[in-house]
Design a protein around this motif. Sequence first.
Motif, PDB file in Angstrom:
ATOM      1  N   ARG A   1       0.827  -1.210   0.000  1.00 35.90           N
ATOM      2  CA  ARG A   1       0.000   0.000   0.000  1.00 35.90           C
ATOM      3  C   ARG A   1       0.859   1.257   0.000  1.00 35.90           C
ATOM      4  O   ARG A   1       0.543   2.251  -0.666  1.00 35.90           O
ATOM      5  N   GLU A   2       1.962   1.214   0.744  1.00 34.93           N
ATOM      6  CA  GLU A   2       2.840   2.384   0.862  1.00 34.93           C
ATOM      7  C   GLU A   2       3.567   2.696  -0.435  1.00 34.93           C
ATOM      8  O   GLU A   2       4.153   3.771  -0.575  1.00 34.93           O
ATOM      9  N   GLY A   3       3.507   1.777  -1.393  1.00 34.40           N
ATOM     10  CA  GLY A   3       4.171   1.989  -2.671  1.00 34.40           C
ATOM     11  C   GLY A   3       3.210   2.103  -3.827  1.00 34.40           C
ATOM     12  O   GLY A   3       3.608   1.906  -4.976  1.00 34.40           O
ATOM     13  N   ARG A   4       1.944   2.475  -3.544  1.00 34.25           N
ATOM     14  CA  ARG A   4       0.952   2.437  -4.617  1.00 34.25           C
ATOM     15  C   ARG A   4      -0.049   3.581  -4.474  1.00 34.25           C
ATOM     16  O   ARG A   4      -0.565   3.845  -3.389  1.00 34.25           O
ATOM     17  N   ALA A   5      -0.331   4.266  -5.619  1.00 31.62           N
ATOM     18  CA  ALA A   5      -1.346   5.320  -5.677  1.00 31.62           C
ATOM     19  C   ALA A   5      -2.167   5.118  -6.943  1.00 31.62           C
ATOM     20  O   ALA A   5      -1.765   4.396  -7.857  1.00 31.62           O
TER      21      ALA A   5
ATOM     22  N   PHE B   1      -4.042   1.035  -1.720  1.00 28.78           N
ATOM     23  CA  PHE B   1      -3.553   2.347  -2.150  1.00 28.78           C
ATOM     24  C   PHE B   1      -3.352   3.290  -0.964  1.00 28.78           C
ATOM     25  O   PHE B   1      -4.136   3.291  -0.016  1.00 28.78           O
ATOM     26  N   SER B   2      -2.315   4.118  -1.073  1.00 29.91           N
ATOM     27  CA  SER B   2      -2.084   5.121  -0.032  1.00 29.91           C
ATOM     28  C   SER B   2      -2.512   6.512  -0.470  1.00 29.91           C
ATOM     29  O   SER B   2      -2.568   7.424   0.349  1.00 29.91           O
ATOM     30  N   TYR B   3      -2.836   6.688  -1.770  1.00 33.87           N
ATOM     31  CA  TYR B   3      -3.284   7.999  -2.255  1.00 33.87           C
ATOM     32  C   TYR B   3      -4.231   7.779  -3.427  1.00 33.87           C
ATOM     33  O   TYR B   3      -4.016   6.882  -4.251  1.00 33.87           O
ATOM     34  N   VAL B   4      -5.296   8.600  -3.501  1.00 28.95           N
ATOM     35  CA  VAL B   4      -6.247   8.516  -4.608  1.00 28.95           C
ATOM     36  C   VAL B   4      -6.495   9.914  -5.156  1.00 28.95           C
ATOM     37  O   VAL B   4      -6.530  10.892  -4.413  1.00 28.95           O
TER      38      VAL B   4
ATOM     39  N   LYS C   1       5.313  12.730  -1.621  1.00 30.26           N
ATOM     40  CA  LYS C   1       5.558  13.099  -0.220  1.00 30.26           C
ATOM     41  C   LYS C   1       5.110  11.989   0.729  1.00 30.26           C
ATOM     42  O   LYS C   1       5.487  11.961   1.891  1.00 30.26           O
ATOM     43  N   ARG C   2       4.266  11.074   0.205  1.00 28.91           N
ATOM     44  CA  ARG C   2       3.718  10.014   1.049  1.00 28.91           C
ATOM     45  C   ARG C   2       4.223   8.628   0.666  1.00 28.91           C
ATOM     46  O   ARG C   2       4.428   7.781   1.538  1.00 28.91           O
ATOM     47  N   LEU C   3       4.405   8.378  -0.621  1.00 27.16           N
ATOM     48  CA  LEU C   3       4.818   7.040  -1.059  1.00 27.16           C
ATOM     49  C   LEU C   3       6.246   6.719  -0.633  1.00 27.16           C
ATOM     50  O   LEU C   3       7.109   7.611  -0.585  1.00 27.16           O
ATOM     51  N   ARG C   4       6.498   5.462  -0.358  1.00 32.06           N
ATOM     52  CA  ARG C   4       7.879   4.998  -0.198  1.00 32.06           C
ATOM     53  C   ARG C   4       8.545   5.044  -1.542  1.00 32.06           C
ATOM     54  O   ARG C   4       7.970   4.644  -2.564  1.00 32.06           O
ATOM     55  N   HIS C   5       9.779   5.522  -1.604  1.00 28.01           N
ATOM     56  CA  HIS C   5      10.504   5.575  -2.864  1.00 28.01           C
ATOM     57  C   HIS C   5      11.998   5.643  -2.622  1.00 28.01           C
ATOM     58  O   HIS C   5      12.442   5.916  -1.495  1.00 28.01           O
TER      59      HIS C   5
END
Length: 365
Positions: free
Chosen positions: A186-190, A212-215, A360-364
């Motif tokens: 989830r932390e790697g997906r929008a 998903f962590s962002y939509v 700003k939110r996703l792991r990368h």
Amino acid sequence: MKILSRAVLRGWAATLTGLVATFGMLLGPAAPAAHAVTAPPHFANGFGLTVVSQPKWVDANRRTFVITVKSTQVPVYDVLKDQVSGEHVVMVTLPEGYDGTAGTRYPVLYDLHGSPEYPNSSRYQALAERSTKGVPLITVTPNGGARGWYTNWVHPDSRGRQNWESFHLDELIPFVDANLKTIPTREGRAITGHSMGGFGAFHYAEDRPGLFSYVGSFSGVLDLQNPLLRAAVVGSELLPNIGTPTAAPDAIFGPPVWPLDGAWNKASAAQNVGTLRGMGVAMYAGNGGDLTDNPVLAVAEKVDRQSAVTTAAHLKAAGIPYRFADYGDGSTWARGCNGKHAQDPCLQADMNDFVKLIMKRLRHP
């Protein structure tokens, strides 16, 4: 101490240069830089998907490729010109520096197209490549059909299964994670989308918040309780220029009238925001601008904006933070954006802003 003359130093420098050149010829040409991708990744079948054709670069820049698959959940579908029913094109834009043999893993943004559009159009390639220039992010635009509406159809009739949601969430996402260097959590997906795709993004995020962590939604059809938007969906089923063969008016969400409209209400993104709690949420819309200039696109955007306003009200009532870029006639949003529906400058500005938010939110890396 003996001081060497400049002439002697120049002679030594020339000798060293010659030696370097000689060793270079002996060793062969320099290896290409690690980020110089030459061939697109190879994909293996799995998760209900069968590869019809392996990835091919769309141009010499070698950042974006297309792959064609078959799905057990959508074995045939209504097609636009040059589409083959049952063959699903998926377009993928890789980050600059992507190396399938390295250990680096990247987050993924799923970008859902509108209706009637192609997933591999120049529009969606440009949106992805421009917004992710220098950004460590993979972008995936799957086929959503001319009128798939990113849902499992209620009455597909002779088509057989039209399970677009199952295709994307249960087949495509694990398929991408298995074949690319992704962060498969989830932390790697929008997810985001335009128009029909904006509905799809919210619908998927609401149904499966663990993915998903962002939509995001770019002028999305979010309020399926709005009679004008119901009419737009039904119209997409009946018009041959939005895919052939056409579909019955109750094929996707069932009858659009009370008291038989339960599936419409259940799927409506605007009223079912509770599961988005803890997720990043963003919406973008104009007001249509000058209604005398291209009134069809002006009215379409105005109605979609109202659906975003309705969604924002439900988010606020639920205490869920969100960003709503309500950019009016577009004059302060992007050059060439006039606040109308499906304008490339507006959509590019939407995508640019959304990518900055999610990174700003996703792991990368």
